[in-house]
Design a protein around this motif. Sequence first.
Motif, PDB file in Angstrom:
ATOM      1  N   UNK A   1       0.826  -1.198   0.000  1.00  6.47           N
ATOM      2  CA  UNK A   1       0.000   0.000   0.000  1.00  6.47           C
ATOM      3  C   UNK A   1       0.867   1.258   0.000  1.00  6.47           C
ATOM      4  N   UNK A   2       0.322   2.296  -0.599  1.00  7.65           N
ATOM      5  CA  UNK A   2       0.987   3.590  -0.564  1.00  7.65           C
ATOM      6  C   UNK A   2       0.873   4.194   0.833  1.00  7.65           C
ATOM      7  N   UNK A   3       1.947   4.881   1.257  1.00 11.63           N
ATOM      8  CA  UNK A   3       1.896   5.535   2.568  1.00 11.63           C
ATOM      9  C   UNK A   3       1.471   6.998   2.442  1.00 11.63           C
ATOM     10  N   UNK A   4       1.290   7.465   1.189  1.00 10.02           N
ATOM     11  CA  UNK A   4       0.847   8.839   1.019  1.00 10.02           C
ATOM     12  C   UNK A   4       1.273   9.407  -0.313  1.00 10.02           C
ATOM     13  N   UNK A   5       0.796  10.609  -0.635  1.00  8.98           N
ATOM     14  CA  UNK A   5       1.157  11.238  -1.909  1.00  8.98           C
ATOM     15  C   UNK A   5       2.572  11.787  -1.888  1.00  8.98           C
ATOM     16  N   UNK A   6       3.150  11.914  -3.088  1.00  5.63           N
ATOM     17  CA  UNK A   6       4.470  12.531  -3.234  1.00  5.63           C
ATOM     18  C   UNK A   6       4.299  13.779  -4.083  1.00  5.63           C
ATOM     19  N   UNK A   7       4.698  14.926  -3.565  1.00  4.54           N
ATOM     20  CA  UNK A   7       4.544  16.192  -4.280  1.00  4.54           C
ATOM     21  C   UNK A   7       5.808  16.486  -5.082  1.00  4.54           C
ATOM     22  N   UNK A   8       5.663  16.488  -6.407  1.00  4.53           N
ATOM     23  CA  UNK A   8       6.798  16.768  -7.295  1.00  4.53           C
ATOM     24  C   UNK A   8       6.336  17.810  -8.313  1.00  4.53           C
ATOM     25  N   UNK A   9       6.464  19.069  -7.957  1.00  3.06           N
ATOM     26  CA  UNK A   9       5.980  20.142  -8.828  1.00  3.06           C
ATOM     27  C   UNK A   9       6.845  20.299 -10.059  1.00  3.06           C
ATOM     28  N   UNK A  10       8.173  20.211  -9.884  1.00  2.83           N
ATOM     29  CA  UNK A  10       9.106  20.362 -10.996  1.00  2.83           C
ATOM     30  C   UNK A  10       9.709  19.007 -11.342  1.00  2.83           C
ATOM     31  N   UNK A  11       9.906  18.702 -12.630  1.00  2.00           N
ATOM     32  CA  UNK A  11      10.351  17.360 -13.042  1.00  2.00           C
ATOM     33  C   UNK A  11      11.692  16.959 -12.438  1.00  2.00           C
ATOM     34  N   UNK A  12      11.765  15.700 -12.045  1.00  2.00           N
ATOM     35  CA  UNK A  12      13.005  15.100 -11.569  1.00  2.00           C
ATOM     36  C   UNK A  12      13.484  14.073 -12.589  1.00  2.00           C
ATOM     37  N   UNK A  13      14.761  13.689 -12.496  1.00  2.35           N
ATOM     38  CA  UNK A  13      15.321  12.657 -13.359  1.00  2.35           C
ATOM     39  C   UNK A  13      16.363  11.880 -12.553  1.00  2.35           C
ATOM     40  N   UNK A  14      16.985  10.884 -13.193  1.00  2.93           N
ATOM     41  CA  UNK A  14      17.996  10.107 -12.463  1.00  2.93           C
ATOM     42  C   UNK A  14      19.423  10.489 -12.869  1.00  2.93           C
TER      43      UNK A  14
END
Length: 474
Positions: free
Chosen positions: A285-298
């Motif tokens: 199960x998910x533990x909650x939302x993740x807020x990512x306003x600006x794009x991330x990469x690896x």
Amino acid sequence: MKTIQLYFEIHQIIHLKRYRFFDIGTDHYYYDDYENERSITETAERSYVPALHTLIEMAEQYGKFFKCAFSLSGSAIELLEQYAPQVIELLQELNEKCTVEFLAEPYSHGFSSIKNPECFQEETQRLCRRVKELFGQQPRVFRNSALIYSDEIGAQVAAMGFKGMLAEGAKHVLGWKSPHFVYHCNRAPKLKLLLRDGSLSEDISFRFNDSSWSEYPLYADRYADWIAQLPQEEPVVNIFMELCALGIFQPLSSNILEFMKALPQQLKERGLTFSTPSEICSKIKSIGPLDVEYPTSWVDEERDLSPWLGNLMQREALDKLYDVADRVRIAGDRRLQQDWDRLQASNNFRFISTKPNSYGGYRGIYASPYDAFTNYMNILGDFTARVRNLYGGAENEELNSLITAIKNQGDELARKDKELEHLRNLLGKYGVHPDELDTPEDTPVAAPSPKPKKTTAKKTTTKKATTKKAAPKK
């Protein structure tokens, strides 16, 4: 019980040739075939083939215990089919011998997810069809180019029906949070997010053969200890890397494949398991939302889009490319579509980067980022001219109006499809299957009866049916 998700990316650069300003309008072929054949053949021999043989050995030894995931870009599939088909065959063999999940990604390995939602959806669907053809799987989890993710992209991916998406566990996004939990998109709660552990992933893909590294040499038992010693309540560890890390980034002489072969047994002894992305999405199960306003990469220390869009040259090239996105999409020209896919590839913009040490100093045929920019823009000038010529020199305003009309029609059809699906669900709640309902065309007209009242009623019914079948007047 803690579980490991082991994922490998397969993507290959399609190298552009040296293209002069005076070639614009006369030469419509943009690729260095010799370099493309040389690079994919070398990568297959030094990395893909021995790495896949090792994974097949691990599958044969550990059976259902060993699981992993792959994604392939469209350009990688095209090059492998043409120059190294044995790699595709080995992937198919691995798929038969253990639990392997193949993920979806944009066909071009480009930036349609941040520039053009319609192109993003179209090329993702095209890649899914290729995966189905090659490996018999319908992808249910998505992986974007360079692991790019944001709230907006997550919403688009969820709308396409995927139940999970891979993303980078970027420190500036997570803060005090751990990447070893399952999160969900804050705009689409049904989309699970599986976050890469950058440190553990790069211990294998980047640092393994670095003699100056404090943990060198790295052995499988110590690596398994690091994972086992993570807090017990953290259920999943996502280890993502390019497949060419096994043999190219880390040469075969470093014993990287022996390390990989030893790893499953060490994990098993410590009570750890392997899982596929879909299994994690289903079971944890998910533990909650993740807020990512600006794009991330690896990529790079910043884990953002700066390697591809960090300077004005890169942004200008990308904007000019996507100015013709809708025109290419609705044209249906196969040659233009192939060129479009290849010109979108992220590597073209990485070569133009002015960041220090970006891309490890490798720039292919280019002497500098300015040289790469000039060559790319020359090609792009010819490509956009071909797109314009396809429309017979129509003015921009006229073309934009046509594209808008087509988009509106597509949106209207999508809305109608949703309404039909809603109605079908309502009928299902009342125990009525839509196929059981008679349409006016299917409704048989009863034979005339000698009783006047019934005859009149039947004539009325027949008239109504006929009226429904008649085409509306324009």
